[in-house]
Write a protein that holds these residues in place. Structure first.
Motif: not given
Ligand code: SAM
Ligand code: SF4
Length: 479
Positions: A296, A222-225, A101, A298, A99, A92-95
């Motif tokens: 994403v 913070n950005l990687h799960h 999700r 952003w 990802h 789940d990489c936010e960028y």
């Protein structure tokens, strides 16, 4: 024992960036003179360059970087295309549009579909691919990755051009077939084990590319799960790949995630670490900037990097690690790409799609948006107008000139006697098989100009002979 600080010493980076603030013009000019010796720069010197804001000095930085690029790589620009095999991903990489999700449907190409995509890419004129996968041990196990690589190498396609009278609209009209194929497959898969890297090596991969995304540990966390959240797994992946026998390795960061000055120190420090530890630095450095992606949320990335900053980054990297290839993708607009080619970039993608099955039609989940949508022939034309020589060369890797063997060649300047002739031979194929008439006309003029610049008379003679053989229907000739 691997130690993060050998690559990323955060305190050292911050102190260095503080210490090198507001450099004098004299200091920068001295660093530029040193850079022109093509021996690379210390990270302290990189710090001074990163902290340069003087508008009179930036063009001088671009000039120095452009000179270095020209001396080492000459006028050639190597082309490739990405091929997305699967958008399944457990991370789940936010960028990233892939990802976990993101509820959009995923796609994994069957081997038959890989073949179809490869045929389309061959018809565009491509000879080297970068194959991309999300990380998903169930959907994209290493055996699937290996099968995809083998399928790509085994796919042969007939040229669409009627120039030789061999095919008309894809129908064969004589038996003297000219086929196209992909000759080098570079791979971008998630960090993995030595055992899995050995499988990639056996499948015949070119470069293994893996980006750290950000060298800043807290931002990374913070950005990687998911499994990719392990900062050290990512940071030392190249060590494992090298241990497995892969010696053409690519590094990169995703610009926009953290302060670009910190990231550039990370990249140069990583390159120096690789050189010290493996005896060979990275084969390539990529400079992707974050792009919007469906799913994403952003508007802008947390640390937006402007066009001017990106160009400054490219010039600094060219001076800092002069012998490393540098890659820019279609994430960037044509005008930025054109400037980047002049100040350091040696490889570029064209006509890319960022979804599995993207070559062809249909609405698909893409990893990110691209900013250069031109077909290959149009990109080639603009590059020719710029005075550069497009290359589809894959010779070094096929002649086992990888790792330190390649670097040794680059450092002695001998690359010129190989790259220029190989660029000419592969570009001649492109002109014969894929180019539109106006591109062909312009291309032949550029080709002849650089043919005359081959300094070694024997090499020139042999290149002329091979160009004739290509004219007469032979393919895949290289030094
Ligand atoms: N899944 C593998 C991994 O993460 O290492 C393979 C790489 S992924 C297919 C290719 C690269 O695309 C990532 O390493 C990342 O830097 C980049 N990327 C992801 N999202 C992006 C975005 N929104 N804009 C630009 N580049 C992006
Ligand atoms: Fe998956 Fe790679 Fe995208 Fe992360 S960057 S979500 S690992 S495809």
């Amino acid at each position: 024992m691997q130690n993060v600080k050998d690559i990323v010493d955060e305190e050292k980076f911050y102190n260095l960036l503080e210490r090198t603030r507001n450099p004098s013009a004299g200091k920068i000019l001295k660093i530029l003179e040193k850079a022109k010796e093509k021996k690379g720069l210390t990270i302290e010197e990189i710090g001074f360059l990163l902290n340069t804001t003087d508008e009179k000095l930036i063009p001088l930085m671009f000039d120095a970087a452009g000179k270095i690029k020209k001396e080492i790589y000459g006028e050639r620009l190597v082309f490739f295309a990405p091929l997305y095999a699967s958008s399944f991903c457990v991370n789940d990489c936010e960028y990233c549009g892939f990802h976990s999700r993101n509820k959009e449907p995923r796609k994994k190409l069957a081997l038959k579909e890989i073949e179809e995509q490869v045929n389309l890419l061959i018809e565009m004129g491509h000879k080297r691919l970068l194959v991309e996968f999300g990380e998903d041990p169930k959907e994209n196990p290493i055996d699937y990755v290996v099968d995809v690589i083998k399928t790509i190498y085994n796919t042969k396609s007939h040229c669409k051009n009627t120039d030789d009278g061999n095919t008309i609209n894809g129908n064969l009209i004589n038996s003297n077939l000219i086929t196209g194929e992909i000759r080098r497959v570079n791979v971008n898969i998630a960090a993995t084990s030595v055992e899995n890297y050995k499988k990639l090596k056996s499948a015949g991969i070119g470069t293994y590319q893996l980006f750290q995304e950000t060298y800043h540990k807290e931002t990374y966390k913070n950005l990687h799960h998911g499994p990719k959240a392990d900062y050290e797994r990512q940071l030392f992946a190249h060590n494992r790949a090298f241990e497995a026998g892969i010696d053409d390795l690519g590094i990169g960061v995703l610009f926009g995630l953290y302060d670009y000055k910190f990231e550039v120190l990370g990249l140069v420090s990583h390159a120096q670490y690789m050189e010290k530890t493996f005896g060979v630095g990275p084969h390539t450095i990529s400079v992707p900037r974050w792009q919007p992606a469906k799913g994403v949320d952003w508007g802008r990335p947390p640390y937006y990097v402007s066009d001017d900053e990106l160009l400054k980054i490219i010039s600094i990297l060219r001076m800092g690690v002069p012998y490393t290839g540098m890659i820019i993708s279609t994430r960037e607009r044509p005008e930025i790409r054109a400037k980047a080619f002049e100040i350091g970039i040696s490889q570029t993608s064209a006509a890319s799609r960022t979804s599995p099955g993207g070559y062809g039609s249909g609405e698909k989940l893409t990893q990110f948006n691209i900013a250069d949508n031109r077909p290959v022939d149009e990109v080639i034309k603009s590059v020719l107008i710029q005075g550069l020589l497009p290359s589809f060369c894959t010779a070094c890797y096929r002649n086992s000139r990888t790792g330190d063997a390649f670097m040794a060649l680059a450092k002695t300047g001998d690359i010129q006697n190989l790259c220029r002739p190989n660029a000419l031979l592969t570009f001649k194929e492109y002109l014969k098989d894929y180019a539109a008439p106006d591109v062909k006309k312009l291309g032949l003029t550029v080709l002849n100009t650089y043919l005359n610049e081959i300094s070694d008379e024997n090499r020139k003679k042999e290149t002329i002979a091979r160009l004739k053989r290509i004219e007469n229907g032979e393919r895949d000739l290289y030094f």
